[in-house]
Scaffold this active site. Structure first.
Site, PDB file in Angstrom:
ATOM      1  N   HIS A  36       0.841  -1.195   0.000  1.00  0.00           N
ATOM      2  CA  HIS A  36       0.000   0.000   0.000  1.00  0.00           C
ATOM      3  C   HIS A  36       0.879   1.249   0.000  1.00  0.00           C
ATOM      4  O   HIS A  36       1.949   1.280   0.610  1.00  0.00           O
ATOM      5  CB  HIS A  36      -0.922  -0.002   1.218  1.00  0.00           C
ATOM      6  CG  HIS A  36      -2.013   1.023   1.140  1.00  0.00           C
ATOM      7  ND1 HIS A  36      -1.798   2.350   1.431  1.00  0.00           N
ATOM      8  CD2 HIS A  36      -3.322   0.915   0.780  1.00  0.00           C
ATOM      9  CE1 HIS A  36      -2.929   3.020   1.265  1.00  0.00           C
ATOM     10  NE2 HIS A  36      -3.870   2.173   0.873  1.00  0.00           N
TER      11      HIS A  36
ATOM     12  N   GLU B 183      -3.830   1.842  -7.111  1.00  0.00           N
ATOM     13  CA  GLU B 183      -4.214   3.002  -6.309  1.00  0.00           C
ATOM     14  C   GLU B 183      -3.422   4.221  -6.771  1.00  0.00           C
ATOM     15  O   GLU B 183      -2.259   4.376  -6.393  1.00  0.00           O
ATOM     16  CB  GLU B 183      -3.997   2.731  -4.816  1.00  0.00           C
ATOM     17  CG  GLU B 183      -2.709   2.014  -4.459  1.00  0.00           C
ATOM     18  CD  GLU B 183      -2.360   2.158  -2.985  1.00  0.00           C
ATOM     19  OE1 GLU B 183      -3.220   2.588  -2.212  1.00  0.00           O
ATOM     20  OE2 GLU B 183      -1.209   1.877  -2.632  1.00  0.00           O
TER      21      GLU B 183
END
Length: 264
Positions: A106, A179
């Site tokens: 992430h 993302e």
């Protein structure tokens, strides 16, 4: 090649939220929505990623939900097994607690905590070798996007992990989450057309890396909300969502799940 036949995933990343009482309420409200408006397991995979100290509590609370809701770890140690590694939680320890899914890579782990390529490869390899399914996150910064480097950066992030992923693991244990870093927590979002274009490039890159490329789910993780979920879900190479803030409200998270479950 489109991934439109892939069962979508919707995963709520709670990040460092919420407090225990609010988490309990959130889970109970979400379970009530699932009970009232059931979504079949085969129409959408659903997961929530709470803080590490709440993993087993949330898992137990979800056991009587009207459908399967997976519990997902937000991170995993770069070190395998057990030993004198204060503060670490290995893939083996997660599996021992029946936690079978984990986020790796992430952008907040990369940017705030310094998870570089070698650290991420170690985390990924340990999780895969322990039998976990990994949701591997990739994405570009605003600066990289403005310089026309977005596709190159994202595809390189995927190529970086290829040496530690076997053909069987690509097929059965890897999910990709795109993302765009500039769209996380900012309220900004790429247009569905822009998101689909990047997902199509990721699909193309995966197909060049592995025969399983056309079957790997690619999730979108750029400020997904109930308001934009239907349009994003209609894109052929967007196979689900990694949801941040909107997953902290049961109604909005349920609406996102519903949008993807009904789209494929």
């Amino acid at each position: 090649m489109s991934g439109s036949t892939i069962t979508p995933w919707v995963v709520g990343n709670w990040k460092m939220n919420p407090m225990r009482a609010n988490a309990n309420q959130l889970i109970e409200e979400f379970k009530q929505l699932l009970q009232q408006n059931q979504i079949a397991d085969e129409n959408c995979h659903v997961g929530v990623a709470p803080v590490s100290i709440a993993l087993t509590t949330v898992q137990a609370q979800l056991q009587d939900a009207a459908r399967t809701v997976h519990t997902v770890a937000q991170d995993v140690s770069r070190v395998a097994g057990t030993g004198a590694y204060t503060g670490e939680v290995s893939a083996e320890l997660l599996k021992d607690s029946q936690i079978n899914f984990v986020l790796v890579g992430h952008s907040e782990r990369r940017d705030i905590f310094g998870d570089n390529v070698e650290i991420l490869k170690a985390k990924l390899q340990n999780a895969l070798n322990a039998g976990m399914t990994v949701i591997y996150c990739v994405g570009e910064s605003l600066e990289q996007r403005e310089q026309g480097q977005a596709e190159q950066v994202v595809l390189q992030q995927i190529c970086d992990i290829a040496p530690v992923v076997t053909a069987e693991q690509w097929q059965n244990q890897v999910v990709i989450a795109y993302e765009p870093i500039w769209a996380i927590g900012t309220g900004k979002t790429a247009s569905p057309q822009d998101a689909q274009a990047m997902h199509a490039k990721i699909r193309e890159g995966l197909c060049q890396l592995t025969p399983a490329g056309s079957n790997i789910a690619i999730l979108y993780g750029g400020s997904v909300k109930a308001e934009n979920a239907v349009e994003l879900a209609a894109c052929p190479d967007i196979n689900g969502a990694l949801v941040g803030g909107a997953s902290l409200k049961a109604a909005s998270f349920y609406q996102i799940v519903q949008a993807f479950a009904q789209s494929k």
